[in-house]
Design an enzyme around this catalytic site. Structure first.
Site, PDB file in Angstrom:
ATOM      1  N   GLU A  97       0.930  -1.312   0.083  1.00 20.65           N
ATOM      2  CA  GLU A  97      -0.031   0.081   0.000  1.00 20.65           C
ATOM      3  C   GLU A  97       0.787   1.180  -0.024  1.00 20.65           C
ATOM      4  O   GLU A  97       0.634   2.254  -0.646  1.00 20.65           O
ATOM      5  CB  GLU A  97      -0.932  -0.084   1.146  1.00 20.65           C
ATOM      6  CG  GLU A  97      -1.931  -1.062   1.205  1.00 20.65           C
ATOM      7  CD  GLU A  97      -2.907  -1.471   2.202  1.00 20.65           C
ATOM      8  OE1 GLU A  97      -2.763  -0.931   3.298  1.00 20.65           O
ATOM      9  OE2 GLU A  97      -4.037  -1.854   1.889  1.00 20.65           O
ATOM     10  N   GLN A 128      -8.566  -8.217  12.373  1.00 28.29           N
ATOM     11  CA  GLN A 128      -9.600  -9.247  12.801  1.00 28.29           C
ATOM     12  C   GLN A 128      -9.541 -10.233  13.637  1.00 28.29           C
ATOM     13  O   GLN A 128     -10.373 -10.465  14.353  1.00 28.29           O
ATOM     14  CB  GLN A 128      -9.832  -9.816  11.342  1.00 28.29           C
ATOM     15  CG  GLN A 128     -10.896  -9.427  10.335  1.00 28.29           C
ATOM     16  CD  GLN A 128     -12.393  -8.842  11.373  1.00 28.29           C
ATOM     17  OE1 GLN A 128     -12.806  -9.963  11.966  1.00 28.29           O
ATOM     18  NE2 GLN A 128     -12.769  -7.771  11.055  1.00 28.29           N
TER      19      GLN A 128
END
Lengths: 441, 441
Positions: free
Chosen positions: B181, B330
Site C-alpha cells: 500500500e 480481525q
C-alpha cells in the site's frame, strides 16, 4: 557548486524578487505576481506550509486538526509562472551586494521582501518564556493541546486537592483576540467534554483565568465589543482579571504586581508579539518598537531602495497609525497586494502607489453562538456575529479541502458539543516535579 | 498515598479487569464489557487515543490527517459503566500478587488482559533499525511523511545527479499489505503531485522499490491477488524485487544478499512485527516466536489462570494455526469479543467458550481504482475491489466525524489527483551528512 547559487535557482534575465515568508502577506504578494512573466520569484520559508494563524487556538483545544489550517506552499505556487520555493531559514541580508544568506546557502536578489511575520513577545521575561506556553505556530499549538490533556491525566493521580486544582487551573495572559478565543474554547471544554471524559474527577473545579493588563479586553475593538465579550466569557465561567500584570511564573505559581497569585500548571502567554531582527537589517535606526522594520508608504525599509517589508514585521508610521498598522492578517494581505502592484510598476519603470489601509473591521469569537464583530458602520454581537465570524474564517482559509474539513468539524462540534481531536500525538514533556506526588507520564 | 493505589482507582466490590492496550483487541473487549455492571474495568494505554493502523500509510503519504485515524480512548469509554482509563506504560506484571506495575504506580487486578499489540521487528538488525523508518505508530508515520518531503527539498539543492537520484529513491522492505500500500501511494505521488510541486526537478527519476524476501508479494493472500497486485504496482512504475533480502542500510546504501544494492535516502522497514515482552511474563516457555505470548483456546496465557492475551501479542497455536493467528485487526477484534463473553462467564462461574477464528478474508489497495480482495468464496481485483476496500475501512473506523473527514479527503484526493496533507509539521531531523553537498535543512 559555488556557495552563491547553492539554492539551485536558475539565473534568468528577469528581475528576481525574493520573498521571505509564506504567511498572509507573502502569499498575497505572490498571488499578485503569479501570472506576470516579467519577474522571477523565489519564496523562502522555514516551513513548507502556510499557517492560518487565526485558528491556532482551535488546534490547541482539539476542535480542528492541524492539517486543516495548514496548506502546502508548493501547492499554492503550482500554477504560478517563474516561481521557486525553497525550504530555508534566513540568516542574514547583505544589502550592499544584494545577497541573502540562508541555512542552505546564499542567493542574490534584485528586490527583497521581508514578510517574516512575528513571534511571541515575552518582553524579556525569560522565566515566563521558559515555563509558559506560546501559541504562534502549529507545533506550539500542538504542544499546548498535549499539555492541557496531560494535566487532566495528572490531576487524576493526586489525592492532594490543592495540587489537583493547580493542575486544572489555566492562566491565559493577554486579553486580545487570541486570549479571549482560547479562554472561551477552554470554558466550553470544561462544560461539555471534561465531565464526560473524566467522570472520576471533579472537573467543576477547573478554572480558566484571563489576565489583562489594561482595563478592558479586546482593546483594539469597540467598547461595546469589549463589554459584550466580557459578558460572554463570564457567562461561560471564565474569571477575568483586568488591570493585572503577571510578573513571573515558575511552572506552578504565577505572581502578579499585586498580592494576587495563581497556582496553575498551565500559563499561556498571548500578551504580545514582536518581529525577529535579521542580521544586516538590524540597525537601530530602522527598528521600531517590537523589532519591527520601519517602512515608508511603499513598504520600503528605511534607507533600502530594494528591500521591502510587509505584514507584522513592517511598521508604517503614519499620522493615522503612529505605532504602525495592527499586527493582524488584514494589513499583511493588503500590503502584500499593494506591493505586488508596486513591484510590477518598478520593473516597468512606473511610479509606485502609496499603501492605503482599508480597515475592514475586526472580530473575535468567544464560544458557541457568541462572537463580537466591529465593522466600520455596524457593530454587532451574538449569534449572527458568530455566523459571520465562521463564514469569514472559512472564506479566508486557503484550499477547498481545508474549507470542507473545517466546516465538517464545526458542524460536528456544534451539533455534538464535542471536539474530537483531543489527542496527545506527541506528548509535551512537561516537568511536573514542582507538583508533589506527580510522576512523569 | 500508598504506591499500590497511586492510580487512584476506587476499590469496588466488583472483580477488577485490567486491560493493557486500547487497540483493536482492547477496544473490542471493552465494548463487550461496557454495559455490564458486574465488573470494574481499567484500561491502560501509553497513548490517550486508539490508532486505526491500516491507514497509517495514508498519513505517511499526505492523504489523510493523523487526527482522522486516531480516536480519543476516553471518548470511547464515555458511556461505559465502571470504566476507568489511565495514561500509563506497563513495566511489570507480578502474577503471584496480582499486581501490575506501571510508570505511574501499581495496580491490583482480578483478571489481566494483555492487548499490547506489536512493534516493528528488525530481527536484531540494529543498523537498519537506526537508519530505516518504521510505520507502526502515528508519530512514526508523521516522521516518514516529513522525511519523504524533506528528501525532495534536499534533492533540489544538489547538482550531483547521482546524489539527487539517491535522495529521490525509496526502498520499501516487506511485500505485505503495508509495503504494497505504501509503494502504491508513493507511486501515485510521483505521478500526480511531484511534477507539479517540483517543476525544477526531474521527478521522473524518482524510484520506488519494493523488496520482498519470498517469491511473491502479499503472501498471506491468494495467488491471484499476489499476481494482480504485482501487475498493478508495475503499471504504476514500482520496481518489485522478489527473493531479495536487505542485509544492511547505513542511511544511504542498502545492501542485499546478492550484488544488488540500492542508493537511497529512505528505507522503510515493513518486513515484520513482534510482541514486546513484559517483565514477569517473559519466561521462555510462554514466549512463542516473535515474543508472542502462548495462549490456550480461551486466550489464557500459558500457566496463568487470571492473565489473558489477545490480538497481535497472543499466539494461539492450533492445528489450523500452528504459528498462531495472523497479526492483523480481525483476529484481535474477534478474540476481544470472545474474551469479553468469557470474562463475564468467569465472573458468573460459568464455563468459558473456546475461541474460533472466522476468517473474513483480507484485502489490500495498491492505488486509485486498484485493490485486491480475497473473501472466502469470492476473490476479485480492480475497481470494485477498491470500492469494497474503501467501504470496509470507513466502516471499521471509529467515530462518525472521522468517517466523514476521511470520506471527504478520499473524494477530494480521487477527484483532484491530490493529497493535501503534504506538510512538514515537525521536521524529521535526518542526518544528511552521507550525502555530499547536503546541508541540514
Amino acid at each position: 557548486m559555488s556557495d552563491i547559487d547553492a539554492l539551485n535557482i536558475p539565473k534568468l534575465s528577469l528581475p528576481r524578487i525574493v520573498i521571505v515568508g509564506g504567511g498572509f502577506g507573502g502569499v498575497a504578494l505572490a498571488k499578485k505576481l503569479s501570472k506576470k512573466k516579467e519577474v522571477q520569484v523565489v519564496l523562502l520559508d522555514k516551513n513548507n506550509y502556510h499557517t492560518f494563524q487565526p485558528l491556532l487556538y482551535q488546534v490547541s483545544t482539539g476542535g480542528l486538526e492541524p492539517d486543516s489550517i495548514a496548506y502546502p506552499i508548493r501547492k499554492i505556487l503550482q500554477d504560478y509562472s517563474n516561481f521557486y520555493f525553497r525550504l530555508a531559514e534566513v540568516q542574514q541580508v547583505k544589502p550592499e551586494s544584494k545577497v541573502i544568506v540562508t541555512n542552505i546557502g546564499q542567493l542574490t536578489y534584485d528586490y527583497l521582501v521581508i514578510a517574516a511575520g512575528s513571534t511571541t513577545n515575552f518582553f524579556g521575561n525569560t522565566e515566563i518564556e521558559l515555563n509558559g506556553m506560546a501559541m504562534k505556530t502549529i507545533p506550539q499549538s500542538l504542544n499546548l493541546r498535549s499539555l492541557i490533556l496531560e494535566n487532566f491525566e495528572q490531576a487524576l493521580l493526586t489525592d492532594d486537592l490543592h495540587e489537583r486544582d493547580a493542575l486544572m487551573n489555566f492562566v491565559i495572559v493577554g486579553g486580545g483576540p487570541t486570549g479571549v478565543e482560547l479562554a472561551g474554547a477552554l470554558a466550553e471544554i470544561k462544560k461539555g467534554i471534561l465531565p464526560k471524559d473524566y467522570p472520576d474527577l471533579d472537573t467543576r473545579r477547573a478554572q480558566i483565568n484571563l489576565v489583562q493588563s489594561g482595563d478592558r479586553i479586546l482593546k483594539g475593538m469597540s467598547d461595546n465589543a469589549s463589554k459584550k465579550a466580557e459578558d460572554f466569557l463570564e457567562s461561560l465561567g471564565v474569571n477575568i482579571w483586568k488591570n493585572t500584570r503577571v510578573t513571573t511564573y515558575d511552572g506552578k505559581t504565577a505572581l502578579t504586581k499585586t498580592e494576587l497569585k495563581f497556582e496553575a500548571a498551565t500559563l499561556v502567554w498571548a500578551a504580545g508579539v514582536k518581529g525577529v531582527p535579521i542580521a544586516g537589517l538590524d540597525a537601530k535606526e530602522i527598528l521600531a518598537g517590537g523589532n519591527r522594520l520601519k517602512v515608508n508608504e511603499f513598504n520600503q525599509v528605511m534607507g533600502h531602495d530594494r528591500i521591502f517589508a510587509i505584514g507584522d514585521i513592517a511598521c508604517m508610521q503614519t499620522d493615522a497609525t503612529p505605532q504602525g498598522h495592527p499586527m493582524m492578517a488584514q494589513p499583511a494581505i493588503q500590503q502584500g497586494r499593494n506591493l505586488g502592484e508596486n513591484l510590477l510598476r518598478l520593473v516597468r519603470d512606473e511610479a509606485m502607489e502609496p499603501f492605503v489601509y482599508k480597515d475592514k473591521g475586526s472580530m473575535a469569537t468567544v464560544g458557541r453562538n457568541k462572537a463580537v464583530v466591529d465593522l466600520k458602520n455596524y457593530k454587532f454581537q451574538g449569534v449572527f456575529a458568530w455566523f459571520v465570524w465562521m463564514f469569514i474564517h472559512l472564506f479566508f482559509l486557503i484550499g477547498f479541502r481545508n474549507r470542507v474539513v473545517v466546516f465538517v468539524n464545526w458542524v460536528y462540534n456544534y451539533v455534538r458539543f464535542d471536539r474530537e481531536a483531543r489527542l496527545i500525538i506527541r506528548p509535551y514533556q512537561r516537568d511536573y516535579s514542582l507538583f508533589k506526588n506527580q510522576k512523569t507520564l
